[in-house]
Structures are given as C-alpha cells and as structure tokens.
Design a protein around this motif. Sequence first.
Motif, PDB file in Angstrom:
ATOM      1  N   GLY A 174      -9.191  -8.049  -4.094  1.00 18.20           N
ATOM      2  CA  GLY A 174      -9.285  -7.313  -2.832  1.00 18.20           C
ATOM      3  C   GLY A 174     -10.653  -7.609  -2.247  1.00 18.20           C
ATOM      4  N   GLU A 182     -11.727  -5.737  -7.143  1.00 14.68           N
ATOM      5  CA  GLU A 182     -12.383  -5.427  -5.858  1.00 14.68           C
ATOM      6  C   GLU A 182     -13.715  -4.725  -6.060  1.00 14.68           C
ATOM      7  OE1 GLU A 182      -9.821  -3.063  -3.406  1.00 14.68           O
ATOM      8  OE2 GLU A 182      -9.240  -1.743  -5.046  1.00 14.68           O
ATOM      9  N   ARG A 242     -17.682  -1.189   4.767  1.00 17.13           N
ATOM     10  CA  ARG A 242     -16.747  -2.046   5.505  1.00 17.13           C
ATOM     11  C   ARG A 242     -16.337  -1.453   6.842  1.00 17.13           C
ATOM     12  NH1 ARG A 242     -11.406  -1.728   1.632  1.00 17.13           N
ATOM     13  NH2 ARG A 242     -10.148  -1.908   3.504  1.00 17.13           N
ATOM     14  N   ASN A 244     -11.841  -7.148   0.631  1.00 12.96           N
ATOM     15  CA  ASN A 244     -12.452  -6.169   1.551  1.00 12.96           C
ATOM     16  C   ASN A 244     -13.428  -5.286   0.779  1.00 12.96           C
ATOM     17  OD1 ASN A 244     -10.431  -7.252   3.128  1.00 12.96           O
ATOM     18  ND2 ASN A 244      -9.085  -5.486   2.919  1.00 12.96           N
ATOM     19  N   ASP A 245     -12.948  -4.707  -0.313  1.00 15.28           N
ATOM     20  CA  ASP A 245     -13.839  -3.863  -1.101  1.00 15.28           C
ATOM     21  C   ASP A 245     -14.828  -4.689  -1.914  1.00 15.28           C
ATOM     22  OD1 ASP A 245     -13.414  -1.106  -0.551  1.00 15.28           O
ATOM     23  OD2 ASP A 245     -11.397  -1.314  -1.380  1.00 15.28           O
ATOM     24  N   ARG A 274       0.962  -1.140  -5.162  1.00 11.03           N
ATOM     25  CA  ARG A 274      -0.384  -0.696  -5.523  1.00 11.03           C
ATOM     26  C   ARG A 274      -0.374   0.820  -5.644  1.00 11.03           C
ATOM     27  NH1 ARG A 274      -5.520  -1.287  -1.780  1.00 11.03           N
ATOM     28  NH2 ARG A 274      -4.444   0.344  -0.626  1.00 11.03           N
ATOM     29  N   ARG A 298       0.858  -1.186   0.000  1.00 14.30           N
ATOM     30  CA  ARG A 298       0.000   0.000   0.000  1.00 14.30           C
ATOM     31  C   ARG A 298       0.896   1.239   0.000  1.00 14.30           C
ATOM     32  NH1 ARG A 298      -3.313  -3.441   3.639  1.00 14.30           N
ATOM     33  NH2 ARG A 298      -5.366  -3.754   2.680  1.00 14.30           N
TER      34      ARG A 298
HETATM   35  C1  PEP Z   1      -9.231  -4.851  -0.386  1.00 15.85           C
HETATM   36  O1  PEP Z   1     -10.073  -4.010  -0.686  1.00 15.85           O
HETATM   37  O2  PEP Z   1      -9.489  -6.055  -0.164  1.00 15.85           O
HETATM   38  C2  PEP Z   1      -7.815  -4.477  -0.267  1.00 15.85           C
HETATM   39  C3  PEP Z   1      -6.885  -5.388  -0.050  1.00 15.85           C
HETATM   40  O3  PEP Z   1      -7.498  -3.153  -0.365  1.00 15.85           O
HETATM   41  P1  PEP Z   1      -7.732  -2.101   0.822  1.00 15.85           P
HETATM   42  O4  PEP Z   1      -8.054  -2.884   2.048  1.00 15.85           O
HETATM   43  O5  PEP Z   1      -6.459  -1.344   0.923  1.00 15.85           O
HETATM   44  O6  PEP Z   1      -8.884  -1.288   0.300  1.00 15.85           O
END
Ligand code: PEP
Length: 600
Positions: free
Chosen positions: A457, A436, A470, A459-460, A337, A301
Amino acid sequence: MSERLLKGIGVSPGIAVGPAVVVRWTMPDVPHRVVPRSQVEKEVRRLRAAVRDVRRYIQALKAKAEDRAGVDEARIFDAQVLMLEDKQFLAGVADLIRENHLTAEKAFEFKALEVRDMWAASGSPRLKDRLADFTGVAVRVIEHLMHRGADELWEGITQPSVVVARELGPGLTVQLDREHVTGLVSEEGTRTSHAAILAHSIGIPAVFGVAGALERIGPGTMLVMDGTRGTVLLHPTPSEIAEARSREQRRRALAAQLEEVVDQPAVTTDGVRIVLRGNVDLPDEIRAAQQHRAEGVGLLRTEFLITGHSALPTEDEQAEYFRRVGEAFPGHPVVVRTYDLGGDKLPAPFRAPSETNPQLGWRAIRVCLDRPDIFRTQVRAALRAAKHADIWLMIPLVTRLDELDRTRAIVAEEAARLAAEGVEAAASIPVGVMVETPAAAINADRFAESAEFLSVGTNDLTQYTLVVDRGNARLADRFTPHDPSVLRLLKMVADAARAAGKPASVCGEMASEPLSAFLLIGLGYETLSVAPPALPLVKWTVRQVSAARARAAAEQALAARTADDALDLLRLALAEAVDLKLLDPDARLPAGRRSASLNV
Ligand code: PEP
Ligand code: MG
C-alpha cells in the motif's frame, strides 16, 4: 493565470469550451404557512399524492437513463425511489403537518433540511455523495407541491455551454443534452457522486468539487474546463483555447487506442505477463472493473460497510457482499481487506476516545485485534464467501509479525467453528499482509515467510516513510512515492517475496499511473491493482514497454539522489516507447535530453 484557474476533481474526462450557464439550483423558498385544522388531512393527502407522482417521474428518468447511460447506471435512480419510500421519513413529515398545521411543502422542507444536515455532519463520504441525490428528490417534491416545474432550468440553454452549479443530482444530469451542455462544473461532489457517474457514462466532461465556482463564475463567463485534469480556466485567450482543443484531440486519439486494448492481455513487448486487478472501494465500482477486464480485485476496501451506519454489518450481509464480488470475477481472486478504520474516523459503533495523533494511533489491524467480536464476524463472512469464490484475506497497517500470527490463528479457529456448526464455508483462506509501514517493508522477508501473499500500500508506505500526512494539501509536494527511500523499500519487498516464492503486488495509488506502473514492473512486481478507470491506460502502457527496459530504468531510478531525478530518468526511459505527451500534455523531459518521441 493562477487567479483565472480554478481547481477541482476531474470526474468525467474531456475538454469543454463555452460560456457559463449558472444554475442556482437549491431548495426553493417555501413560504411559512399554516392551514386551518379542518384542512390538515387534506395536506397529508396532498403530500402522499406528490410523493406518488414524483416516484413515477423518477421511474421515467430511470427509463431515460437506461437508454442513455446503461441498465446498471440507471439503477442509481432506485436509490432515489427508496428515499421516497422511506416510511419513517414520510411519517415524520405527516406528523409535522398534523402537529403544527403546516402546509405539506413546509413540513417536507423542514424534514428534508433535517436529513440533509444530519448527512452533511455524519462525516461519511458516502452519505455526503448522496446528498445531491436527496436534494434532487426533495426539490422535486417541494416544487410539485408548490405547483412549479423544475425542468425549465434547462430550457434557456440554446448554445453549447458549460453548466455551473453548486451541486448536481443524477435527475438533472441524465436529462442534459450533449449538444447544448458541453461540460459540467460543480462546487460539490466527488468522483463517486451519482451525477459524476452518469456524466461519465453519457460522455459529458465534468469537474466537481470546485470551491468558490459560483462566486467566481458569472453567467456568460467564457470557460475552458478540463475534466481530465480537473481544472476550469476563466476568460481564456485565443491561444489557450487553441491549446485546449489540441489537448482534446490527443486525448481522443489515446482514448481510441485504449478501446483497442480492452480484450488484449497485459503483456510487455518482451513477453512478461502482468496481472491487472481492480481496487474496489464501493459496490458501484465493480462494474467498471468488470468492463475493463480486471483480473479480480486486488483490494476490496470494506470500510463502507461500517461508516455512516449506526449498526455494524452482520455476518450474513458481509458474506453475501464478498460472495457477490467474488462471483463477479470468476476464475480470479478477490482480496478482502479487513477493516482499515482510522483513529480519527472511528464510526459510532466503536465509541473510541479521541487521540492526539490518530494516524499513529488505534487503527486498522490494531482495532480489529482489540475487538475480536467485530473481527471474527468479518473473518467468518470471508470464509463463508470463500466456499463459492476465490476470496483472500488481507490485513492492513501491519507492523509486527504477531499481528499476522494472531490473525491466522483467528482464521483457523473460525474455520473450525464454522465446520463444527455445519455452516457452508471454506476450510482455509489465503491470508496476506498489506505492506504499508516501514516496519513491514523492512521485515518483508519474515512476513513473506509466513504470509501467503504481500501487497504494498504505497499511499500509507509513503506517508509513514516520509512522515508526510497523505491528506495534508500543504505537504502535497512532499508526498512522493518516488523518493529514493520509498523506492528502496519497494525493491526490498519485491525481492523478499520473490526469494520466499510468494506473490507480491502493489495496490497503492501509484500503480494506477503509467510512469509508476512502468517503474513497478521494473522493480519486479508482476501484479498491480489499480483504480478501475485507470485499467485501460495501465494495460496500454504495459503493452508498449519492455520489462527489460523497465528493469534498467528502475535500477537507474534507485540510484538517483532525489525523487525528481528518479522521475526524470523514468520519463526518459518511458519516452523511448511511449509518446509522453499522450499521457500528460504537460510532460517535460530534462533540458538537453529531449527524445524524438516527445516532439509531437
Ligand atoms: C495504501 O495505503 O496504499 C492503500 C492502498 O490503502 P488505503 O489507501 O486504503 O489506506
Ligand atoms: Mg493504507
């Protein structure tokens, strides 16, 4: 029970049982005093002498930290020395003394509070994390000027106790004696606070970010704190204490097994090699990733280079950082990234108008493509670092193919420009897409055709698929990457990458968690990028399971109607190979389907 249970962030694993020692450690009350004009210069000299003495003291702490925590961890104290060498800050204090005839301690306090407020209001998690470091230094200087020692705080601790404080700095943490201080609880602080890093290295269990701890916990209150779960239980019953002790025994048994896998490859029992990389947000995490033998960095990151700074990082600064990370993992890739700046968190240099719906707004690759000056600098830095290390470039929050095409065009243009300028740089660099958004997942076959690699990704992807913010604690129960819709998308992406012959990995949080890692292997992912502290656990899990069984379990999970059903099926399958109680003491299998390996 719930009113006796406080929740925070587990920052250093392990369980501590004992009475609380409450430390109300904060800026001392400095009396407002003025000095006669004739003594003003004497005050300035007193200030300089105090700063010099405290600098020496911090250097001694650093030596102590080298012995107790390690040479790299000890570098934490360099940051404190730098704070004391900040010429602008010290000149500001001297000005206050001269202009207002204040005592050195009062002027120092004024300036220190000003900096604290500025950092606290900056919105930068990194600066907030460093607040405790700064307070530690400031308190030390003020105490010194007031002829008071700060160390006596710890002298009253004579029996094994849990220290409870509003915030803990590294200076105090490194002096703790594990015999007497068995655990730390702090209202402030996160996993990346320096005190947390030191507590972890020294081996003292710690839970930070416990809101209201000082209000609820009085001196002598009996506590059970769990640095793995991030909980603090007040007034535990004898059976709760016994249960906590047996949990700690299991944790230690697992920790011993994890030690053994450090130098072993991540191979399933049926011979499938899984590549485990690390996610690195801040430079501090590089070391943990190396220690746990990460095979490169699957998600570097870069936002920290910008947030909390008033100026954008230069091309040289970025190139040097990317090269440094690349060289820390020889023979393995480091996936840089590009800036993933959020609409609600645009740092000062962007000056963007606020948006009603920032998560759906001007974010990530959209910002970069609209601000080519900033984007091109980052691309050039990556190309330059790629001359010396295996650097890849990954773009976040992609929804449309033209975002990838435009990025590739920029990379090609900048590579040509660097060559024309005679600057040492790679002629090309792999460009990948972070999957993502549902748009990218649904179109994964097309992205897989043009990108050099894909990384999911989750998470997103979970946030945008389930329409669940989130970061919204009220919706935390709904934020589940095991929802059938997300599972289907994950499967589509893995299949699309395989069909196109392109590598695909998962770098979202779920890859750091054993049950989900098992699922992801079953869905066909052979590269996972995980939080560095989770690397040993994920590797250990990989080595216990068969990929064939993971595939069968993933098939079943895909056929489930709900996330809970999918999780139950996965737990049942994993329990055939792994004692789930070791991974999660609260693990429960669905009624009537208990497996022998759970009965520990
Ligand atoms: C995600 O979105 O899964 C990810 C790894 O990126 P970040 O958590 O930095 O948004
Ligand atoms: Mg993301």
